[in-house]
Motif scaffolding. Structure first.
Motif, short mmCIF file in Angstrom:
data_model
loop_
_atom_site.label_atom_id
_atom_site.label_comp_id
_atom_site.label_asym_id
_atom_site.label_seq_id
_atom_site.Cartn_x
_atom_site.Cartn_y
_atom_site.Cartn_z
N ARG A 8 64.12 104.26 91.04
CA ARG A 8 63.78 103.83 89.68
C ARG A 8 64.05 102.32 89.53
NH1 ARG A 8 61.94 106.44 85.51
NH2 ARG A 8 62.48 105.88 83.37
N ARG A 9 63.11 101.66 88.88
CA ARG A 9 63.23 100.22 88.66
C ARG A 9 63.16 99.94 87.16
NH1 ARG A 9 59.24 97.07 92.11
NH2 ARG A 9 57.70 98.19 90.85
N TYR A 10 63.97 98.97 86.72
CA TYR A 10 64.00 98.53 85.33
C TYR A 10 63.59 97.06 85.30
CZ TYR A 10 66.51 102.88 84.67
OH TYR A 10 66.86 104.21 84.65
N GLY A 17 62.59 102.35 82.19
CA GLY A 17 62.14 101.99 83.52
C GLY A 17 60.97 102.80 84.02
N GLU A 18 60.77 102.74 85.34
CA GLU A 18 59.63 103.41 85.97
C GLU A 18 60.09 104.12 87.24
OE1 GLU A 18 56.78 100.38 87.04
OE2 GLU A 18 58.37 98.97 87.59
N ASP A 33 63.72 94.41 89.94
CA ASP A 33 64.63 95.13 89.06
C ASP A 33 65.46 94.16 88.21
OD1 ASP A 33 65.91 97.70 88.28
OD2 ASP A 33 67.70 96.74 89.11
N ARG A 34 65.45 94.38 86.90
CA ARG A 34 66.18 93.54 85.95
C ARG A 34 65.84 92.05 86.14
NH1 ARG A 34 68.73 98.78 87.02
NH2 ARG A 34 69.94 99.32 85.18
N ARG A 64 59.66 100.10 76.92
CA ARG A 64 59.68 100.44 78.34
C ARG A 64 58.89 99.39 79.10
NH1 ARG A 64 56.44 103.78 81.76
NH2 ARG A 64 55.05 104.21 79.99
N ARG A 141 70.77 105.26 84.12
CA ARG A 141 70.02 104.05 84.43
C ARG A 141 70.27 103.53 85.84
NH1 ARG A 141 67.76 101.96 79.94
NH2 ARG A 141 67.53 99.93 80.91
N ASN A 143 69.35 102.96 89.93
CA ASN A 143 68.16 102.69 90.73
C ASN A 143 67.85 103.82 91.70
OD1 ASN A 143 69.46 99.44 90.84
ND2 ASN A 143 67.54 99.94 89.81
N ASP A 186 64.77 105.29 77.19
CA ASP A 186 64.03 105.61 78.41
C ASP A 186 63.35 106.98 78.32
OD1 ASP A 186 63.03 104.94 80.83
OD2 ASP A 186 64.86 105.30 81.97
#
Length: 227
Positions: A8-10, A17-18, A33-34, A64, A141, A143, A186
């Protein structure tokens, strides 16, 4: 055999995230990411808490961020904006009732205390059962989610190197949780008193771990995890 069960990436810090099948990992962490954050005029990042670096702006969790071939886009209520579009900054400013903008990372990293965050499936299951915490994976949250047999097993890896497919990571410290795990975010529409319950059960209120990158590469869902 342990394996990677979720990636998962934010793309924008504190936004939703996705889920991904694979990610490139470099020395900084998961690429993208971030990388962006919502920043106010004092340079403080929108978050679920207030500190020297952060300012509590719960409205940020209603958005999102997704990564496309054309760049990062921010989504809310069926509408979307490209990062860099002045309309996005105007929408965020209205939502947060303060002048803010989306800004790329500069000399100060957007990550909290490690390049990558990781949690075991047994830890997430424990939190769901013992803290009555719905959607633990999204609330945490992290990764990477890896298959584990014992709750908080990943905390015993601190100080060691873990290989996830072709990537090697040094597990550096447990993650001390804050009120963010209680918030609707999320895709999760409910709030929860999870932090209080976690603190009463575990004195240090930790769950999951931070890792730094030793050998970069690609991490894929389903990759084996080896120590």
């Amino acid at each position: 055999m342990r394996g990677v069960v979720a990636v998962r990436r934010y793309a924008v810090k504190s936004m939703g995230g996705e889920d991904l099948e694979e990610v490139v990992v470099d020395a900084r962490g998961i690429v993208g990411d971030r990388w962006y954050a919502v920043v106010d005029g004092d340079g403080r990042l929108a978050s679920g808490k207030t500190s020297r670096r952060f300012r509590r702006r719960d409205a940020v969790f209603g958005f999102r961020a997704v990564t496309t071939a054309d760049g990062v886009r921010v989504v809310r209520d069926g509408r979307e904006w490209a990062v860099g579009d002045p309309d996005l900054d105007r929408v965020l400013t209205m939502a947060m009732d303060a002048p803010v903008r989306v800004r790329a990372e500069d000399a100060t990293p957007h990550q909290d205390a490690g390049a990558v965050s990781l949690a075991g499936t047994a830890t997430l299951d424990w939190m769901a059962t013992n803290l009555d915490l719905d959607a633990a994976r999204h609330r945490m949250r992290v990764n990477l989610v890896v298959a584990t047999e014992e709750p908080f097993e990943e905390e015993t890896w601190v100080g060691s190197t873990v290989h996830l497919g072709e990537v090697a990571m040094s597990i550096v410290r447990p993650i001390v949780r804050c009120r963010m795990i209680d918030l609707a975010q999320d895709g999760v529409t409910t709030t929860a008193p999870a932090l209080r319950r976690l603190s009463s059960t575990r004195d240090d209120a930790t769950a999951g771990v931070y890792a730094d990158v030793v050998d970069p590469g690609v991490v894929r869902r389903g990759d084996p995890v080896r120590r």
